[in-house]
Design an enzyme around this catalytic site. Structure first.
Site, PDB file in Angstrom:
ATOM      1  N   ASP A   1     113.126 -30.497  -1.815  1.00 57.41           N
ATOM      2  CA  ASP A   1     113.780 -31.573  -1.061  1.00 57.41           C
ATOM      3  C   ASP A   1     114.921 -32.206  -1.854  1.00 57.41           C
ATOM      4  O   ASP A   1     114.903 -32.226  -3.087  1.00 57.41           O
ATOM      5  CB  ASP A   1     112.734 -32.638  -0.692  1.00 57.41           C
ATOM      6  CG  ASP A   1     113.238 -33.570   0.394  1.00 57.41           C
ATOM      7  OD1 ASP A   1     114.072 -33.146   1.213  1.00 57.41           O
ATOM      8  OD2 ASP A   1     112.800 -34.745   0.411  1.00 57.41           O
TER       9      ASP A   1
ATOM     10  N   HIS B   1     122.676 -27.483   0.572  1.00 55.65           N
ATOM     11  CA  HIS B   1     121.843 -26.304   0.865  1.00 55.65           C
ATOM     12  C   HIS B   1     122.366 -25.082   0.118  1.00 55.65           C
ATOM     13  O   HIS B   1     121.602 -24.333  -0.470  1.00 55.65           O
ATOM     14  CB  HIS B   1     121.801 -26.024   2.375  1.00 55.65           C
ATOM     15  CG  HIS B   1     121.215 -27.154   3.176  1.00 55.65           C
ATOM     16  ND1 HIS B   1     120.064 -27.799   2.791  1.00 55.65           N
ATOM     17  CD2 HIS B   1     121.603 -27.737   4.340  1.00 55.65           C
ATOM     18  CE1 HIS B   1     119.776 -28.745   3.674  1.00 55.65           C
ATOM     19  NE2 HIS B   1     120.701 -28.735   4.628  1.00 55.65           N
TER      20      HIS B   1
ATOM     21  N   GLU C   1     109.416 -29.489  11.940  1.00 60.52           N
ATOM     22  CA  GLU C   1     110.139 -30.719  12.284  1.00 60.52           C
ATOM     23  C   GLU C   1     111.630 -30.600  12.007  1.00 60.52           C
ATOM     24  O   GLU C   1     112.443 -31.310  12.604  1.00 60.52           O
ATOM     25  CB  GLU C   1     109.553 -31.907  11.513  1.00 60.52           C
ATOM     26  CG  GLU C   1     108.162 -32.329  11.948  1.00 60.52           C
ATOM     27  CD  GLU C   1     107.049 -31.402  11.473  1.00 60.52           C
ATOM     28  OE1 GLU C   1     107.269 -30.619  10.527  1.00 60.52           O
ATOM     29  OE2 GLU C   1     105.953 -31.447  12.069  1.00 60.52           O
TER      30      GLU C   1
ATOM     31  N   TRP D   1     113.556 -28.440  12.989  1.00 61.96           N
ATOM     32  CA  TRP D   1     114.272 -27.998  14.202  1.00 61.96           C
ATOM     33  C   TRP D   1     114.950 -29.179  14.902  1.00 61.96           C
ATOM     34  O   TRP D   1     115.821 -28.993  15.742  1.00 61.96           O
ATOM     35  CB  TRP D   1     113.331 -27.297  15.193  1.00 61.96           C
ATOM     36  CG  TRP D   1     112.840 -25.963  14.717  1.00 61.96           C
ATOM     37  CD1 TRP D   1     111.558 -25.641  14.388  1.00 61.96           C
ATOM     38  CD2 TRP D   1     113.611 -24.759  14.515  1.00 61.96           C
ATOM     39  NE1 TRP D   1     111.480 -24.314  13.981  1.00 61.96           N
ATOM     40  CE2 TRP D   1     112.727 -23.756  14.057  1.00 61.96           C
ATOM     41  CE3 TRP D   1     114.962 -24.436  14.667  1.00 61.96           C
ATOM     42  CZ2 TRP D   1     113.146 -22.461  13.757  1.00 61.96           C
ATOM     43  CZ3 TRP D   1     115.381 -23.145  14.370  1.00 61.96           C
ATOM     44  CH2 TRP D   1     114.483 -22.170  13.926  1.00 61.96           C
TER      45      TRP D   1
ATOM     46  N   LEU E   1     105.498 -11.150  -9.102  1.00 65.46           N
ATOM     47  CA  LEU E   1     105.373 -12.446  -8.430  1.00 65.46           C
ATOM     48  C   LEU E   1     105.465 -12.290  -6.902  1.00 65.46           C
ATOM     49  O   LEU E   1     106.341 -11.586  -6.410  1.00 65.46           O
ATOM     50  CB  LEU E   1     106.516 -13.350  -8.917  1.00 65.46           C
ATOM     51  CG  LEU E   1     106.722 -14.683  -8.204  1.00 65.46           C
ATOM     52  CD1 LEU E   1     105.578 -15.639  -8.521  1.00 65.46           C
ATOM     53  CD2 LEU E   1     108.062 -15.316  -8.611  1.00 65.46           C
TER      54      LEU E   1
ATOM     55  N   SER F   1     104.904 -34.262   4.076  1.00 65.44           N
ATOM     56  CA  SER F   1     105.736 -33.751   5.182  1.00 65.44           C
ATOM     57  C   SER F   1     105.151 -32.487   5.838  1.00 65.44           C
ATOM     58  O   SER F   1     105.869 -31.504   6.057  1.00 65.44           O
ATOM     59  CB  SER F   1     107.176 -33.501   4.710  1.00 65.44           C
ATOM     60  OG  SER F   1     107.749 -34.682   4.204  1.00 65.44           O
TER      61      SER F   1
HETATM   62  C1  IPE Z   1     110.353 -31.318   3.860  1.00 61.30           C
HETATM   63  O1  IPE Z   1     111.550 -31.999   3.684  1.00 61.30           O
HETATM   64  C2  IPE Z   1     110.615 -29.947   4.387  1.00 61.30           C
HETATM   65  C3  IPE Z   1     111.316 -29.051   3.486  1.00 61.30           C
HETATM   66  C4  IPE Z   1     111.647 -29.282   2.235  1.00 61.30           C
HETATM   67  C5  IPE Z   1     111.642 -27.775   4.027  1.00 61.30           C
HETATM   68  P1  IPE Z   1     112.121 -32.995   4.792  1.00 61.30           P
HETATM   69  O2  IPE Z   1     113.371 -33.531   4.245  1.00 61.30           O
HETATM   70  O3  IPE Z   1     112.180 -32.317   6.101  1.00 61.30           O
HETATM   71  O4  IPE Z   1     110.972 -34.097   4.849  1.00 61.30           O
HETATM   72  P2  IPE Z   1     111.024 -35.594   5.391  1.00 61.30           P
HETATM   73  O5  IPE Z   1     111.661 -35.546   6.749  1.00 61.30           O
HETATM   74  O6  IPE Z   1     111.856 -36.385   4.447  1.00 61.30           O
HETATM   75  O7  IPE Z   1     109.607 -36.041   5.400  1.00 61.30           O
HETATM   76  C1  IPE Z   2     115.590 -29.992   1.813  1.00 63.93           C
HETATM   77  O1  IPE Z   2     116.644 -30.865   1.618  1.00 63.93           O
HETATM   78  C2  IPE Z   2     115.992 -28.759   2.592  1.00 63.93           C
HETATM   79  C3  IPE Z   2     115.488 -28.721   3.965  1.00 63.93           C
HETATM   80  C4  IPE Z   2     114.666 -29.549   4.507  1.00 63.93           C
HETATM   81  C5  IPE Z   2     115.977 -27.641   4.789  1.00 63.93           C
HETATM   82  P1  IPE Z   2     117.072 -31.921   2.723  1.00 63.93           P
HETATM   83  O2  IPE Z   2     118.045 -31.278   3.636  1.00 63.93           O
HETATM   84  O3  IPE Z   2     115.878 -32.491   3.368  1.00 63.93           O
HETATM   85  O4  IPE Z   2     117.797 -32.990   1.831  1.00 63.93           O
HETATM   86  P2  IPE Z   2     117.622 -34.577   1.915  1.00 63.93           P
HETATM   87  O5  IPE Z   2     116.166 -34.871   1.786  1.00 63.93           O
HETATM   88  O6  IPE Z   2     118.172 -35.008   3.238  1.00 63.93           O
HETATM   89  O7  IPE Z   2     118.403 -35.079   0.750  1.00 63.93           O
HETATM   90 MG    MG Z   3     114.685 -34.081   2.908  1.00 64.39          MG
END
Ligand code: IPE
Ligand code: IPE
Ligand code: MG
Length: 249
Positions: free
Chosen positions: A22, A39, A69, A71, A133, A198
């Site tokens: 995240d 990303h 979520e 999506w 791995l 999450s």
């Molecule tokens: C959790 O991150 C999902 C992934 C890292 C793929 P999110 O950014 O979607 O989580 P929330 O919305 O902050 O809980």
């Molecule tokens: C995690 O990073 C990647 C995905 C959930 C796809 P975020 O895109 O959630 O980045 P933040 O949390 O908004 O910084």
């Molecule tokens: Mg995030």
């Protein structure tokens, strides 16, 4: 091999590490860029972590890349992420094969665009017999959906007369999850500074050691992973017992 790697390798290794990757969006925004820039840069972190886990001889690494979520995010961001997935598989596959990495996925593959499904399935097939791995990509994954799917499968068996309700145990549930052959994670890491799960691996993390890192995912490197594993090796996992009982074993 660095000193910390040597030290870790002489201790008890975790079998399975799961990571909530995240912080990509915030990392990019902090530098005045679009979220998608984060990303793109997150791929380098994935590369470093796979490399580090492989060097240590870790068996399983599960990476939360896209939740059910997610999506609900803007269409452009989703499209960019799906494109990045295909491109990354394309760029990395030969190296993964060379390093004996086996690629797997968890989640609902059929939710993904067809081009992603094809790229992923091809990579899974081509690495299926690798014995290094195992990297499990969690894509369109939701812990509650995984449990719901397990409950449905068990209910169906019960309706067919294959199992009675009193025969259902926690093992029955574990055996009906997406990958019953993979041990539960010993370590769960979340980067990006938030303290939540999450909807990741809800059942499987019952006894995982939790680590929350303030580092945004694009800045996370294998050295950060090594620090966490070193810390893990100095924790006492009691599984409900007393410390004395554990130390006597
Ligand atoms: C959790 O991150 C999902 C992934 C890292 C793929 P999110 O950014 O979607 O989580 P929330 O919305 O902050 O809980
Ligand atoms: C995690 O990073 C990647 C995905 C959930 C796809 P975020 O895109 O959630 O980045 P933040 O949390 O908004 O910084
Ligand atoms: Mg995030």
């Amino acid at each position: 091999m660095s000193n910390i790697q040597e030290t870790i390798r002489s201790g008890k290794l975790p079998q399975h590490i799961a990571i909530i990757m995240d912080g990509n969006g915030r990392w990019a925004q902090q530098q005045g860029h679009e979220r998608t820039f984060g990303h793109k840069n997150g791929v380098e972190a994935v590369r470093s972590i796979i490399e580090g886990a492989g060097e240590l001889g870790i068996k399983y690494l599960t990476l939360y890349a896209f939740s059910t979520e997610n999506w609900n995010r803007p269409k452009e961001e989703i499209e960019m992420l799906m494109g990045l997935l295909i491109q990354s598989i394309h760029n990395e596959l030969e190296k993964l094969i060379k390093n004996h990495v086996r690629l797997m996925m968890t989640g609902r593959l059929s939710d993904l665009p067809e081009s992603c499904q094809n790229a992923l399935q091809d990579a899974i097939d081509r690495t299926a017999f690798n014995d290094g791995l195992t990297v499990v990509l969690a894509l369109s994954y939701s812990g509650r959906t995984e449990l719901t799917d397990a409950v449905r499968a068990i209910a169906q068996k019960s309706a067919n007369g294959e199992i009675t309700p009193s025969e259902i145990t926690p093992e029955t549930i574990s055996n009906h999850l997406y990958h019953n052959e993979i041990p539960d994670p010993d370590i769960l890491i979340r980067t990006g500074g938030d303290y939540r799960i999450s909807n990741f691996l809800l059942w499987e993390i019952a006894y995982s050691e939790l680590f929350f890192s303030p580092i945004m995912w694009p800045d996370f490197r294998k050295e950060n992973l090594f620090d966490i594993i070193y810390d893990f090796q100095h924790r006492e996992r009691r599984f409900g017992k007393t410390g004395e009982q554990v130390r006597e074993q």
